[in-house]
Design a protein around this motif. Structure first.
Motif: not given
Length: 187
Positions: A128-157
């Motif tokens: 939205h609007k600002s097109s924030a910059l991103a780096t390779v390190q951010m991309a890798r951390a985003a994927l790792f964090s998203a998968v961990q979150t997805s797993q935790t959501i299923y575990l939560h249920t």
């Protein structure tokens, strides 16, 4: 010699992927096969690909929330309907819907939810609007964090994570939490 028509049929079948699997495989390929290994090797065009990785990683969590909450939708819990769920924001699904449906609170200040929330905010700043910059390190951390979150959501249920076989075949590497990554300022 008489020529007769030949009828041939064949079937093409793709693997048994669903929305989460396809998104994971695409973002994983982008992060580990297409983007450079380090920020120092990152070219200008790679910054846009890093932004796409952030958006795709965030999408994994949104898909997970939708799948999990739809499984509860047969029970109209405390006045919420399926239509309400379709209109619900990512943040509300995580902070309000998931606790109401499971009867268990979600601590958004603890990992992986702290990183998920940081990813959600950065995704919004990117799209939205600002097109924030991103780096390779951010991309890798985003994927790792998203998968961990997805797993935790299923575990939560109390359900098992349905994509363990996908992670076995296409492993996720240990990366930094998204909330711990050094990010360029939003301009």
């Amino acid at each position: 010699m008489t020529l007769r028509p030949l009828n041939v049929s064949f079937t093409v079948k793709w693997s048994q992927n669903d929305t989460w699997t396809e998104a994971y495989l695409g973002v994983r390929r982008l992060v580990y096969d297409i983007l450079p290994q380090t920020v120092a090797e990152q070219r200008v065009a790679d910054a846009a690909l890093c932004q796409l990785a952030l958006v795709g990683a965030n999408h994994l969590v949104e898909v997970t929330l939708g799948q999990v909450l739809r499984s509860f939708s047969a029970q109209a819990i405390q006045g919420f309907t399926t239509e309400d769920l379709e209109r619900a924001s990512y943040y509300n699904m995580l902070s309000q819907w998931l606790p109401k449906m499971t009867g268990k609170t979600v601590d958004l200040s603890a990992q992986p939810f702290r990183s998920s929330e940081a990813l959600r905010k950065r995704r919004n700043e990117t799209v939205h609007k600002s097109s924030a910059l991103a780096t390779v390190q951010m991309a890798r951390a985003a994927l790792f964090s998203a998968v961990q979150t997805s797993q935790t959501i299923y575990l939560h249920t109390g359900e098992g994570f349905p994509y363990l076989s996908v992670l076995t075949e296409h492993p996720l590497f240990d990366e930094e939490w998204f909330s711990d990554v050094n990010m360029p300022p939003v301009i």
